[in-house]
Design a protein around this motif. Structure first.
Motif, mmCIF file in Angstrom:
data_model
loop_
_atom_site.group_PDB
_atom_site.id
_atom_site.type_symbol
_atom_site.label_atom_id
_atom_site.label_comp_id
_atom_site.label_asym_id
_atom_site.label_seq_id
_atom_site.Cartn_x
_atom_site.Cartn_y
_atom_site.Cartn_z
ATOM 1 N N GLN A 26 -4.848 2.664 -1.186
ATOM 2 C CA GLN A 26 -4.080 2.934 -2.406
ATOM 3 C C GLN A 26 -2.926 1.948 -2.477
ATOM 4 O O GLN A 26 -2.187 1.775 -1.499
ATOM 5 C CB GLN A 26 -3.536 4.363 -2.391
ATOM 6 C CG GLN A 26 -4.605 5.438 -2.508
ATOM 7 C CD GLN A 26 -4.039 6.814 -2.210
ATOM 8 O OE1 GLN A 26 -3.861 7.179 -1.050
ATOM 9 N NE2 GLN A 26 -3.733 7.573 -3.250
ATOM 10 N N GLN A 33 -1.045 4.519 0.517
ATOM 11 C CA GLN A 33 -1.852 5.331 1.440
ATOM 12 C C GLN A 33 -1.429 6.801 1.424
ATOM 13 O O GLN A 33 -1.226 7.423 2.466
ATOM 14 C CB GLN A 33 -1.735 4.778 2.871
ATOM 15 C CG GLN A 33 -2.068 3.295 3.025
ATOM 16 C CD GLN A 33 -3.508 2.944 2.736
ATOM 17 O OE1 GLN A 33 -3.892 2.945 1.584
ATOM 18 N NE2 GLN A 33 -4.296 2.661 3.766
ATOM 19 N N GLN A 50 0.834 -1.187 0.000
ATOM 20 C CA GLN A 50 0.000 0.000 0.000
ATOM 21 C C GLN A 50 0.881 1.253 0.000
ATOM 22 O O GLN A 50 1.996 1.234 0.513
ATOM 23 C CB GLN A 50 -0.908 0.018 1.238
ATOM 24 C CG GLN A 50 -1.910 -1.110 1.268
ATOM 25 C CD GLN A 50 -2.855 -1.024 2.453
ATOM 26 O OE1 GLN A 50 -4.014 -1.351 2.340
ATOM 27 N NE2 GLN A 50 -2.364 -0.606 3.607
ATOM 28 N N LEU A 108 -0.707 12.759 -5.528
ATOM 29 C CA LEU A 108 -2.085 12.338 -5.774
ATOM 30 C C LEU A 108 -2.532 12.809 -7.156
ATOM 31 O O LEU A 108 -2.325 13.961 -7.535
ATOM 32 C CB LEU A 108 -3.026 12.912 -4.710
ATOM 33 C CG LEU A 108 -2.800 12.443 -3.271
ATOM 34 C CD1 LEU A 108 -3.689 13.226 -2.309
ATOM 35 C CD2 LEU A 108 -3.070 10.953 -3.149
ATOM 36 N N ARG A 113 -3.129 9.496 0.603
ATOM 37 C CA ARG A 113 -4.093 10.441 1.173
ATOM 38 C C ARG A 113 -3.894 10.551 2.677
ATOM 39 O O ARG A 113 -3.884 11.646 3.251
ATOM 40 C CB ARG A 113 -5.524 9.993 0.840
ATOM 41 C CG ARG A 113 -5.943 10.270 -0.596
ATOM 42 C CD ARG A 113 -7.420 10.024 -0.810
ATOM 43 N NE ARG A 113 -7.776 8.615 -0.665
ATOM 44 C CZ ARG A 113 -7.759 7.725 -1.649
ATOM 45 N NH1 ARG A 113 -7.394 8.099 -2.863
ATOM 46 N NH2 ARG A 113 -8.096 6.471 -1.443
#
Length: 499
Positions: A212, A54, A52, A95, A56
Motif C-alpha cells: 500500500q 502497509q 509505503q 482501510l 494491513r
C-alpha cells in the motif's frame, strides 16, 4: 521561522530516535529505489518520494487485540477464522476494505497464523513504548516491512504525522546522497537490504498482501551544504559495516549507532562553522572508573561546552544579518523598522508581515533583532537544542552514571561498533586511539590529550590510566589481545572482512 533549519537542515529532532531515523531513511530509500533514483539528487533539495503505508500489516501486528482471545477460545479452526475476521472488519483502522480473507489461504491453521503474528510483534522496534498502533514499527526485515508514520483518525482517515518521523531520516538520506561514496553505498544497500533474499520479509509480505502506497508524494526536505566532511564520514562508516561478513539483520543495529554518532558530530561541526571556529570538535571520553577522576571532570566539561555550541550558533547566525550592507541601509532609511522587518522576513521568515509592530514602524531594527534572537533561542531549545543530550544517551556516548553531571562515557555497545567499523582485521591499540581522535574527535589516551596535558588541566598519568581502562574493557569484550608488555592489538571479531 527558518533558523535551525537553515543551519542544520529540515530537521534534527530529539523525539525521533536513531532507530526511527533509520526506519524513515529506509522508507525514503525504498521509495526512490522503486522510482529508479536511489541515493541520487537530480537537483538539490527537491526530494519528493512516495512511501509505503502497509496499513494491513500494521493492523495485524499492532491493532489486533482479538487474536489472543480467539486462540484461547478453543473453537474449531473455521470458527476461529470466522470470529476473528468479523472482529477485524469492525475494528481495523485506515482501510477502505478490511477484508483479510486472503490470510486463510496462506496459513494451514489459525494458530499458525497467530504464531507468525506473535513472532513479528516480538521484533517491533521500541516495542515497549506506549505509542499508538499506527506509530509502531516492525524490524526492517526487508522492503515489505518498511512504511511511514501515520495518524489514523476515528473516522478512518489517514494523515502523515511528523512527530516520530520528523524528517531526520530525510536529512540522513540527503547526507548520503551528497557523499562522495554514494554510488558505492547504493550498491551495498541494494544487495544487502533492498533486494536480498529475506525469509522474514516473506512473512511480512504474506500478512500485508499487495503493498500500500501513500496517496501523494512527500516533499519539503532540506539540507544545507552540497558537500561536507560529515557526509563522507557517514557513508564510509556505513560501507565499512555493510562489508562485514555478518547477516544484514545483525549489521542494522551498528548502522543505527554510527548514524547517531555521525549526526551528533554533524550538529557540532556545523555549529563550529557558523561560529567561525577552526579547531576540530573534541569529545573527551571517560572510560568509567570506580572513583572520581580528572578525566571525568574534563569529560563533563567537554560535554557541556559542546552542548552550548548549537545555541551559540543560532544567535550568531541571526545576528550576523546586522553586519550586512542591506541592514545598514535599512537602519539609515526613513522607515528603519519596516525596512529591517522586510529583511528579517526575507532571511528568516519572521516577523509576520501583518503584525502591528511592522505596520506602524514602531519597532526599531535593534529591538526587532533582539526579539528574533529570543524567539529563535526559545524555539531551538524545544527540540534541536536537546539533540546531543538525547541522542548521545541513546547510542551509548554520554551518561550520568556515577556522576551528577552528564559526560562522555562510551558503553560497551558503542565501543564494539567503533571497533568493527574502524578496524579491518587488527590494529595496534595506540593506532586505534589515534584513529578515534582523528576521525571522530574522541579523546581517550594521553597521546590524544596533549592539549589538556600541556595546558596543565591534567597529568599524563590521568589519561594513561583512562586508556588502560579502555584496554581492559576491550579485552573483556574479546576485542583486544596483548602480545607483549609493549604490544596490544584491537581485533575485529569478524575476521576476513573487506573495508
Amino acid at each position: 521561522m527558518w533558523v535551525d533549519e537553515a543551519i542544520w537542515g529540515h530537521r534534527l529532532h530529539d523525539e525521533q530516535t536513531p532507530w526511527l531515523t533509520l526506519l524513515e531513511f529506509l522508507g525514503v530509500l525504498y521509495a526512490e529505489h522503486r522510482a529508479g533514483r536511489s541515493l541520487t539528487e537530480a537537483q538539490q533539495n527537491e526530494l519528493s518520494y512516495l512511501p509505503q503505508t502497509q496499513l494491513r500489516l500494521r493492523n495485524l501486528l499492532f491493532n489486533n487485540p482479538h487474536m489472543v482471545t480467539v486462540v484461547a477460545s478453543g473453537q474449531s479452526d473455521d470458527a476461529m477464522w470466522a470470529s476473528w475476521s468479523a472482529r477485524m472488519q469492525e475494528n481495523a483502522g485506515g482501510l477502505d476494505n478490511a477484508d483479510f480473507s486472503y490470510l486463510k489461504e496462506r496459513f494451514e491453521t489459525f494458530k499458525d497464523f497467530a504464531s507468525i503474528v506473535a513472532f513479528l510483534q516480538s521484533s517491533a522496534i521500541e516495542g515497549g513504548s506506549n505509542k499508538r498502533w499506527s506509530s509502531k514499527f516492525v524490524f526492517p526485515f526487508g522492503a515489505n516491512a518498511l512504511y511511514e508514520d501515520v495518524n489514523v483518525n476515528p473516522k478512518g482517515g489517514v494523515e502523515t504525522d511528523r512527530r516520530f518521523f520528523a524528517r531526520t531520516g530525510e536529512i540522513l538520506y540527503l547526507m548520503l546522497c551528497r557523499s562522495s561514496r554514494s554510488a558505492d553505498l547504493r550498491e551495498r544497500l541494494r544487495d544487502r537490504l533492498l533486494e536480498a533474499p529475506a525469509p522474514y520479509d516473506g512473512l511480512a509480505r504474506a500478512l500485508q498482501n499487495e503493498p500500500q502506497l501513500a496517496r501523494q508524494e512527500r516533499a519539503g526536505a532540506y539540507l544545507p551544504c552540497s558537500s561536507h566532511r560529515a557526509y563522507d564520514r557517514l557513508a564510509e562508516d556505513w560501507i565499512a559495516i555493510l562489508d562485514l561478513q555478518i547477516p544484514s539483520y545483525d549489521a542494522i543495529p551498528h548502522l543505527v549507532t554510527m548514524t547517531g554518532l555521525n549526526l551528533v558530530l554533524y550538529q557540532l561541526e556545523r555549529s563550529a562553522e557558523v561560529l567561525g571556529r577552526k579547531e576540530p570538535i573534541t569529545l573527551v571520553c571517560e572510560i568509567i572508573s570506580p572513583k572520581r577522576s580528572v578525566v571525568r571532570e574534563l569529560s563533563a566539561n567537554s560535554f557541556q561546552d559542546n552542548n552550548a555550541l548549537p545555541k551559540q550558533a543560532v544567535e550568531r547566525f541571526v545576528r550576523r544579518i546586522a553586519e550586512t550592507p542591506a541592514w545598514d541601509a535599512a537602519v539609515r532609511s526613513g522607515e528603519p523598522g519596516i525596512n529591517a522587518a522586510e529583511i528579517l522576513y526575507g532571511e528568516f521568515n519572521w516577523p509576520d508581515p501583518d503584525s502591528e509592530d511592522v505596520d506602524d514602524g514602531s519597532g526599531s531594527p535593534e529591538k526587532l533583532l533582539d526579539e528574533l534572537v529570543g524567539k529563535a533561542l526559545y524555539r531551538h531549545k524545544q527540540h534541536v537544542g536537546k539533540f546531543q543530550g538525547v541522542w548521545g544517551r541513546l547510542i551509548g556516548l554520554s551518561s550520568r552514571r556515577s556522576s551528577r553531571r552528564v559526560r562522555y562515557a562510551p558503553t560497551d555497545r558503542l565501543l564494539k561498533t567503533l571497533v568493527i567499523c574502524c578496524v579491518e582485521e587488527r590494529l595496534e591499540f595506540k593506532d586505534f586511539l589515534d584513529m578515534l581522535r582523528e576521525r571522530y574527535g574522541i579523546v581517550i589516551g594521553d597521546h590524544q590529550a596533549k592539549n589538556f596535558i600541556n595546558s596543565g588541566m591534567a597529568d599524563q598519568e590521568d589519561f594513561s590510566d583512562n586508556a588502560t581502562r579502555l584496554e581492559a574493557r576491550l579485552a573483556s569484550l574479546g576485542l583486544l589481545k596483548r602480545l607483549s608488555d609493549s604490544c596490544a592489538y584491537v581485533e575485529n571479531p569478524f575476521q576476513g572482512t573487506v573495508r
